[in-house]
Design a protein around this motif. Sequence first.
Motif, PDB file in Angstrom:
ATOM      1  N   ARG A 183       0.808  -1.223   0.000  1.00  0.00           N
ATOM      2  CA  ARG A 183       0.000   0.000   0.000  1.00  0.00           C
ATOM      3  C   ARG A 183       0.847   1.282   0.000  1.00  0.00           C
ATOM      4  NH1 ARG A 183      -1.937  -2.156   4.574  1.00  0.00           N
ATOM      5  NH2 ARG A 183      -1.815  -0.142   5.640  1.00  0.00           N
ATOM      6  N   ILE A 184       1.941   1.241  -0.713  1.00  0.00           N
ATOM      7  CA  ILE A 184       2.790   2.415  -0.869  1.00  0.00           C
ATOM      8  C   ILE A 184       2.684   2.865  -2.319  1.00  0.00           C
ATOM      9  CG2 ILE A 184       5.135   3.306  -0.809  1.00  0.00           C
ATOM     10  CD1 ILE A 184       3.994   2.820   1.951  1.00  0.00           C
ATOM     11  N   CYS A 185       2.272   4.112  -2.530  1.00  0.00           N
ATOM     12  CA  CYS A 185       1.987   4.574  -3.889  1.00  0.00           C
ATOM     13  C   CYS A 185       3.212   5.179  -4.584  1.00  0.00           C
ATOM     14  CB  CYS A 185       0.854   5.596  -3.859  1.00  0.00           C
ATOM     15  SG  CYS A 185      -0.685   4.929  -3.210  1.00  0.00           S
ATOM     16  N   GLY A 186       3.919   6.056  -3.886  1.00  0.00           N
ATOM     17  CA  GLY A 186       5.040   6.725  -4.529  1.00  0.00           C
ATOM     18  C   GLY A 186       4.580   7.600  -5.681  1.00  0.00           C
ATOM     19  N   LEU A 187       5.526   7.993  -6.518  1.00  0.00           N
ATOM     20  CA  LEU A 187       5.227   8.869  -7.646  1.00  0.00           C
ATOM     21  C   LEU A 187       6.113   8.493  -8.822  1.00  0.00           C
ATOM     22  CD1 LEU A 187       3.595  11.381  -8.553  1.00  0.00           C
ATOM     23  CD2 LEU A 187       5.565  12.763  -7.848  1.00  0.00           C
ATOM     24  N   LEU A 188       5.491   8.122  -9.940  1.00  0.00           N
ATOM     25  CA  LEU A 188       6.244   7.807 -11.157  1.00  0.00           C
ATOM     26  C   LEU A 188       6.740   9.105 -11.786  1.00  0.00           C
ATOM     27  CD1 LEU A 188       3.875   5.082 -12.646  1.00  0.00           C
ATOM     28  CD2 LEU A 188       6.192   4.697 -11.782  1.00  0.00           C
ATOM     29  N   ILE A 189       8.006   9.124 -12.175  1.00  0.00           N
ATOM     30  CA  ILE A 189       8.582  10.364 -12.716  1.00  0.00           C
ATOM     31  C   ILE A 189       9.238  10.153 -14.074  1.00  0.00           C
ATOM     32  CG2 ILE A 189       8.978  11.347 -10.427  1.00  0.00           C
ATOM     33  CD1 ILE A 189      11.924  10.560 -10.703  1.00  0.00           C
ATOM     34  N   GLY A 190       9.263   8.923 -14.601  1.00  0.00           N
ATOM     35  CA  GLY A 190       9.919   8.655 -15.876  1.00  0.00           C
ATOM     36  C   GLY A 190       8.985   8.851 -17.055  1.00  0.00           C
ATOM     37  N   THR A 191       9.547   9.215 -18.215  1.00  0.00           N
ATOM     38  CA  THR A 191       8.741   9.367 -19.418  1.00  0.00           C
ATOM     39  C   THR A 191       8.548   8.017 -20.092  1.00  0.00           C
ATOM     40  OG1 THR A 191      10.732   9.822 -20.718  1.00  0.00           O
ATOM     41  CG2 THR A 191       9.546  11.711 -19.826  1.00  0.00           C
ATOM     42  N   LEU A 192       7.458   7.895 -20.856  1.00  0.00           N
ATOM     43  CA  LEU A 192       7.182   6.681 -21.613  1.00  0.00           C
ATOM     44  C   LEU A 192       7.779   6.815 -23.010  1.00  0.00           C
ATOM     45  CD1 LEU A 192       3.458   6.134 -20.577  1.00  0.00           C
ATOM     46  CD2 LEU A 192       5.498   5.072 -19.610  1.00  0.00           C
ATOM     47  N   HIS A 216       6.992   5.855 -26.028  1.00  0.00           N
ATOM     48  CA  HIS A 216       6.119   6.194 -27.156  1.00  0.00           C
ATOM     49  C   HIS A 216       5.245   7.411 -26.888  1.00  0.00           C
ATOM     50  CE1 HIS A 216       7.278   2.596 -29.313  1.00  0.00           C
ATOM     51  NE2 HIS A 216       7.036   1.879 -28.237  1.00  0.00           N
ATOM     52  N   LEU A 217       5.248   7.907 -25.643  1.00  0.00           N
ATOM     53  CA  LEU A 217       4.432   9.076 -25.298  1.00  0.00           C
ATOM     54  C   LEU A 217       5.278  10.044 -24.480  1.00  0.00           C
ATOM     55  CD1 LEU A 217       1.188   7.172 -24.226  1.00  0.00           C
ATOM     56  CD2 LEU A 217       1.518   8.421 -26.369  1.00  0.00           C
ATOM     57  N   ALA A 218       6.381  10.445 -25.056  1.00  0.00           N
ATOM     58  CA  ALA A 218       7.363  11.222 -24.302  1.00  0.00           C
ATOM     59  C   ALA A 218       6.871  12.623 -23.972  1.00  0.00           C
ATOM     60  CB  ALA A 218       8.667  11.310 -25.104  1.00  0.00           C
ATOM     61  N   GLN A 219       5.882  13.135 -24.705  1.00  0.00           N
ATOM     62  CA  GLN A 219       5.461  14.524 -24.498  1.00  0.00           C
ATOM     63  C   GLN A 219       4.308  14.665 -23.509  1.00  0.00           C
ATOM     64  OE1 GLN A 219       7.242  17.026 -25.791  1.00  0.00           O
ATOM     65  NE2 GLN A 219       8.568  15.434 -26.603  1.00  0.00           N
ATOM     66  N   GLN A 220       3.625  13.558 -23.163  1.00  0.00           N
ATOM     67  CA  GLN A 220       2.500  13.681 -22.241  1.00  0.00           C
ATOM     68  C   GLN A 220       2.995  13.528 -20.801  1.00  0.00           C
ATOM     69  OE1 GLN A 220       0.746  10.953 -20.347  1.00  0.00           O
ATOM     70  NE2 GLN A 220       2.680   9.892 -20.557  1.00  0.00           N
ATOM     71  N   ASN A 221       2.230  14.041 -19.849  1.00  0.00           N
ATOM     72  CA  ASN A 221       2.660  14.011 -18.452  1.00  0.00           C
ATOM     73  C   ASN A 221       1.540  13.547 -17.528  1.00  0.00           C
ATOM     74  OD1 ASN A 221       0.980  16.188 -18.593  1.00  0.00           O
ATOM     75  ND2 ASN A 221       2.456  17.700 -17.870  1.00  0.00           N
ATOM     76  N   VAL A 222       0.578  12.777 -18.060  1.00  0.00           N
ATOM     77  CA  VAL A 222      -0.500  12.252 -17.232  1.00  0.00           C
ATOM     78  C   VAL A 222      -0.120  10.891 -16.675  1.00  0.00           C
ATOM     79  CG1 VAL A 222      -2.923  11.550 -17.184  1.00  0.00           C
ATOM     80  CG2 VAL A 222      -2.219  13.551 -18.530  1.00  0.00           C
ATOM     81  N   PHE A 223       0.299   9.984 -17.548  1.00  0.00           N
ATOM     82  CA  PHE A 223       0.747   8.666 -17.131  1.00  0.00           C
ATOM     83  C   PHE A 223       2.242   8.564 -17.415  1.00  0.00           C
ATOM     84  CE2 PHE A 223      -3.739   8.128 -18.183  1.00  0.00           C
ATOM     85  CZ  PHE A 223      -4.208   7.565 -17.014  1.00  0.00           C
ATOM     86  N   LEU A 224       3.023   8.375 -16.357  1.00  0.00           N
ATOM     87  CA  LEU A 224       4.469   8.335 -16.492  1.00  0.00           C
ATOM     88  C   LEU A 224       4.980   6.925 -16.227  1.00  0.00           C
ATOM     89  CD1 LEU A 224       5.318  11.698 -14.711  1.00  0.00           C
ATOM     90  CD2 LEU A 224       5.093  11.262 -17.149  1.00  0.00           C
ATOM     91  N   VAL A 267       8.688   4.317 -15.063  1.00  0.00           N
ATOM     92  CA  VAL A 267       9.716   4.174 -14.048  1.00  0.00           C
ATOM     93  C   VAL A 267      10.793   5.232 -14.259  1.00  0.00           C
ATOM     94  CG1 VAL A 267       9.313   1.721 -13.697  1.00  0.00           C
ATOM     95  CG2 VAL A 267      10.883   2.452 -15.486  1.00  0.00           C
ATOM     96  N   PRO A 268      11.476   5.663 -13.194  1.00  0.00           N
ATOM     97  CA  PRO A 268      11.441   5.093 -11.847  1.00  0.00           C
ATOM     98  C   PRO A 268      10.296   5.638 -11.002  1.00  0.00           C
ATOM     99  CG  PRO A 268      13.029   6.860 -11.902  1.00  0.00           C
ATOM    100  CD  PRO A 268      12.516   6.714 -13.315  1.00  0.00           C
ATOM    101  N   LEU A 269      10.027   4.912  -9.921  1.00  0.00           N
ATOM    102  CA  LEU A 269       9.078   5.355  -8.908  1.00  0.00           C
ATOM    103  C   LEU A 269       9.870   6.006  -7.788  1.00  0.00           C
ATOM    104  CD1 LEU A 269       5.997   5.047  -7.908  1.00  0.00           C
ATOM    105  CD2 LEU A 269       6.921   3.213  -6.491  1.00  0.00           C
ATOM    106  N   THR A 270       9.586   7.269  -7.523  1.00  0.00           N
ATOM    107  CA  THR A 270      10.273   7.951  -6.427  1.00  0.00           C
ATOM    108  C   THR A 270       9.397   7.904  -5.184  1.00  0.00           C
ATOM    109  OG1 THR A 270      11.281  10.037  -5.724  1.00  0.00           O
ATOM    110  CG2 THR A 270       9.345  10.205  -7.103  1.00  0.00           C
ATOM    111  N   LEU A 271      10.002   7.694  -4.035  1.00  0.00           N
ATOM    112  CA  LEU A 271       9.282   7.532  -2.782  1.00  0.00           C
ATOM    113  C   LEU A 271       9.495   8.738  -1.873  1.00  0.00           C
ATOM    114  CD1 LEU A 271      10.112   3.799  -1.923  1.00  0.00           C
ATOM    115  CD2 LEU A 271       8.096   4.686  -3.099  1.00  0.00           C
ATOM    116  N   MET A 272       8.464   9.087  -1.119  1.00  0.00           N
ATOM    117  CA  MET A 272       8.650  10.068  -0.049  1.00  0.00           C
ATOM    118  C   MET A 272       9.576   9.452   0.996  1.00  0.00           C
ATOM    119  SD  MET A 272       4.890  11.809   0.591  1.00  0.00           S
ATOM    120  CE  MET A 272       4.113  10.258   1.054  1.00  0.00           C
TER     121      MET A 272
END
Length: 306
Positions: free
Chosen positions: A29-38, A40-48, A50-55
């Motif tokens: 149950r740890i969500c973290g935050l995805l910060i890597g680009t995809l 095939h979709l390098a210009q969008q910023n809704v769904f990112l 790996v990596p997952l950065t943790l608080m």
Amino acid sequence: MAKIALRVSNHQAFVWNIQDLEAVRAKHRICGLLIGTLPHLAQQNVFLGVPLTLMPEEAVLLVEKGFAVFIDELKAYYAPTPQELVNWASIRGEEAKRDVERREELKEDAAMSWKLSDAAIQKRKEREAKRAVAKAAAAEGGEDDALFTPTRNIAPPLESNEDSAESPTFAVTIPTESSDLSWYSPDSHTYETISAAKEAGIWSYPSNLHERAKCGVFRDLWEKGYYLGGGMRFGGDYLVYPGDPLRYHSHFVASVLDSPTSSLLPVEIVAHGRLGTGTKKSHLLCGWNDDTREVSYHSIEWSGFG
């Protein structure tokens, strides 16, 4: 069961392995935050990606619970020898060559599929033309001729494989780790406790009362079954969800107080109450007792008078 690898860089914990990322969210149950680009979709910023950065609180919880270990990502790599670099360049060159050959094969297959498809279309047109001619000739013969014309049920011709030619499909497997690098050796730079990571100089959180309070509140809410995320956008430290944030809205905005007797200005109480009500949430004041290591909670909601 192998522990989750938290790769530490500049005192920040990251999760790079896809299986570890799944375990962090689904099992712990740890969500973290995805910060890597995809790719095939390098210009969008809704769904990112790996990596997952943790608080820091999330990383501390995972390590203290024994679910994960810290890895000093910088020291896990050692300088390769010239021969290792040559071998690696050779392997990469062979892989690139195979990729080029594979792409050429796919292009040839696609071109052949188009040719087969064109040929099948031409054959179908010829069959339809022959049927049209035969039908016109029968109509010119009149009804009398039709009485003596043997008839038979003609089933529609089966479509050949050529008619149903499709573009070739294939699957590509992309590794998520650089396991082929022989100069990556994390075993001697892995730390299973917070104190060991602090002694190694790769981790420093928590280092003061406020950070201890945040870790304590985060852990207590997590143990109560909640999911937690960053709450800065709503004027608090955490957003508190009853389930996975992909399925539920948060019920509380939590603010951490270093002590159960910490003072608050009246304007802060009003601001928390009005902001929480405006965003359909209750504001949760979480007082941390550093002596007993317990948390007390008070919720604030704005209500009308009279």
